[in-house]
Design an enzyme around this catalytic site. Structure first.
Site, PDB file in Angstrom:
ATOM      1  CG  ASP A  39      -1.306  17.759  12.128  1.00 49.28           C
ATOM      2  OD1 ASP A  39      -2.193  16.801  11.737  1.00 49.28           O
ATOM      3  OD2 ASP A  39      -1.009  17.919  12.838  1.00 49.28           O
ATOM      4  N   GLY A  40      -3.688  16.093   9.534  1.00 49.80           N
ATOM      5  CA  GLY A  40      -3.566  14.451   8.352  1.00 49.80           C
ATOM      6  C   GLY A  40      -2.652  13.789   9.073  1.00 49.80           C
ATOM      7  CD  GLU A  41       1.074  14.041  13.525  1.00 56.73           C
ATOM      8  OE1 GLU A  41       0.387  14.424  14.846  1.00 56.73           O
ATOM      9  OE2 GLU A  41       2.221  14.811  13.351  1.00 56.73           O
ATOM     10  NE  ARG A  96       6.449  -1.939  -6.833  1.00 58.85           N
ATOM     11  CZ  ARG A  96       5.368  -1.530  -7.950  1.00 58.85           C
ATOM     12  NH1 ARG A  96       5.576  -1.234  -9.221  1.00 58.85           N
ATOM     13  NH2 ARG A  96       4.935  -0.559  -7.187  1.00 58.85           N
ATOM     14  CG  HIS A 129       8.609  -7.734  -7.132  1.00 56.39           C
ATOM     15  ND1 HIS A 129       7.720  -7.337  -8.579  1.00 56.39           N
ATOM     16  CD2 HIS A 129       9.630  -6.969  -7.615  1.00 56.39           C
ATOM     17  CE1 HIS A 129       9.087  -7.804  -9.614  1.00 56.39           C
ATOM     18  NE2 HIS A 129      10.256  -7.106  -9.133  1.00 56.39           N
ATOM     19  CG  ASP A 166       8.182  -9.252 -16.673  1.00 56.03           C
ATOM     20  OD1 ASP A 166       8.249 -10.648 -15.669  1.00 56.03           O
ATOM     21  OD2 ASP A 166       8.305  -8.529 -15.853  1.00 56.03           O
ATOM     22  CE  LYS A 189       8.372  -5.649 -17.615  1.00 54.58           C
ATOM     23  NZ  LYS A 189       7.044  -4.896 -15.789  1.00 54.58           N
ATOM     24  NE  ARG A 191       8.844  -1.550 -15.522  1.00 56.21           N
ATOM     25  CZ  ARG A 191       7.828  -0.955 -15.603  1.00 56.21           C
ATOM     26  NH1 ARG A 191       7.899   0.349 -16.459  1.00 56.21           N
ATOM     27  NH2 ARG A 191       7.068  -1.500 -15.323  1.00 56.21           N
ATOM     28  CG  ASP A 215       3.365  -8.867 -13.352  1.00 56.22           C
ATOM     29  OD1 ASP A 215       4.537  -9.509 -12.497  1.00 56.22           O
ATOM     30  OD2 ASP A 215       3.546  -8.154 -14.174  1.00 56.22           O
TER      31      ASP A 215
HETATM   32  C1  R5P Z   1       7.390  -5.643 -11.977  1.00 55.68           C
HETATM   33  O1  R5P Z   1       8.560  -6.047 -12.276  1.00 55.68           O
HETATM   34  C2  R5P Z   1       6.516  -5.767 -11.769  1.00 55.68           C
HETATM   35  O2  R5P Z   1       6.447  -7.383 -11.311  1.00 55.68           O
HETATM   36  C3  R5P Z   1       5.113  -6.048 -12.976  1.00 55.68           C
HETATM   37  O3  R5P Z   1       5.344  -6.311 -13.920  1.00 55.68           O
HETATM   38  C4  R5P Z   1       5.431  -4.112 -13.048  1.00 55.68           C
HETATM   39  O4  R5P Z   1       5.425  -3.756 -11.287  1.00 55.68           O
HETATM   40  C5  R5P Z   1       3.763  -3.756 -13.491  1.00 55.68           C
HETATM   41  O5  R5P Z   1       3.810  -2.122 -13.875  1.00 55.68           O
HETATM   42  P1  R5P Z   1       3.426  -1.651 -14.658  1.00 55.68           P
HETATM   43  O6  R5P Z   1       1.739  -1.732 -14.375  1.00 55.68           O
HETATM   44  O7  R5P Z   1       3.273   0.334 -14.111  1.00 55.68           O
HETATM   45  O8  R5P Z   1       3.651  -1.255 -15.982  1.00 55.68           O
END
Ligand code: R5P
Length: 305
Positions: A39-41, A96, A129, A166, A189, A191, A215
């Protein structure tokens, strides 16, 4: 000490055990049994008697399945009589969401930290993060950094300008650049959606330079691809991308075609994509992967000295 290799981090666990042995530690690699019921467990067993050894359990948690395996592995390890259990979670999924951005949201970083902290005496993770996520654990926790190993790889490639896509990653870019004497700056940046971002070069002086975008995570590749285009438009001679965690999520375009994140980066003109082995893909080791094993081994060695 025993290094238990979770099924999501078999290569990193083996490389960590090797690095520990080379540094003079008595480190054995233990491979647990991890299977799936019809069942995937998940079914998990550490058959080897771990005695009263110090144990480093290495398992990345980049998916719900990986999280469940990690929790079951912790319990299986704890069913023996280990002295200390260092839970090494190279990629800490769910980190995150480290605050309630909207009323009523789950605080997933804290939920996962509490869960994994129940059977560990220490938790080690790599470039979460936000480093403050370590405060969520009920036991001591430490955020390690992939900067030293990624910086070495970028220095070998002649990078002279390190850029964050960013402001949030500006400190990461600065630490990376400082590690090998390059310049650092950041782009701006915005989003637009989960998969799309807008990036402005601001007053970055990229003309004729070999640039590296850094990043913590490459997920859909939208951030890095857009930033790379902005840099190439601003006259950069070459753009490389380096991130600690290569999640490489597929993106479905409006016309229904599915584009892997890595292809998005190459289509944007990125010359090379470097990530670490905090997230492993099954099969043969890939190119462009820099190991964090030296960083993890050093931390585990210090812990169990
Ligand atoms: C967000 O603040 C993280 O530091 C990354 O910039 C982000 O998770 C990157 O996501 P993606 O590759 O989908 O742009």
């Amino acid at each position: 000490m025993q290094v238990v290799a979770g099924p999501r981090s078999p290569r990193l666990a083996a490389a960590t055990a090797d690095a520990l042995a080379k540094a003079g530690h008595d480190a054995d690699l233990v491979v647990p049994e991890v299977d799936r019921f019809p069942d995937g467990e998940a079914y998990v067993r550490v058959a080897e008697d771990l005695g009263d050894a110090d144990v480093a359990l290495v398992q990345s948690a980049a998916s719900d399945e990986a999280w469940i395996e990690l929790l079951l592995l912790e319990d299986a390890v704890g069913s023996w009589t280990p002295r200390e259990v260092a839970c090494v979670v190279p990629y800490l999924g769910y980190a995150r969401q480290d605050r309630r951005f909207e009323e009523g949201e789950a605080l997933s970083a804290e939920v996962m930290a509490r869960a994994v902290g129940f059977g560990a005496t220490t938790v080690l993770t790599v470039d979460p993060h936000e480093d403050r996520v370590v405060e969520f654990f009920p036991c001591p926790a430490r955020a390690l950094s992939a900067v030293p190993v990624l910086a070495d790889a970028l220095a070998d490639r002649g990078v002279d300008l390190v850029l964050a896509p960013d402001e949030g990653a500006a400190e990461l870019a600065k630490r990376t650049a400082d590690a090998f004497g390059a310049d650092a700056d950041h782009l701006v940046k915005e989003r637009l959606s989960g998969e799309e971002v807008h990036v402005e070069p601001g007053d970055v002086a990229a003309d004729g330079r070999t640039c590296a975008l850094v990043d913590d995570i490459i997920s859909t590749g939208g951030t890095m691809a857009t930033a790379a285009r902005a840099l190439l438009d601003a006259g950069a001679a070459e753009v490389l991308c380096a991130a600690t965690h290569g999640l490489f999520a597929d993106v479905t375009r409006d016309d229904g075609t599915v584009v892997p994140a890595r292809d998005r980066l190459l289509e944007a003109g990125v010359a090379e994509v470097l990530v670490t082995d905090t997230v492993e893909r099954p099969g043969a080791p890939e190119t462009g992967v820099v190991s964090v094993a030296p960083v993890v081994a050093e931390a585990v060695g210090e812990l169990f000295a």
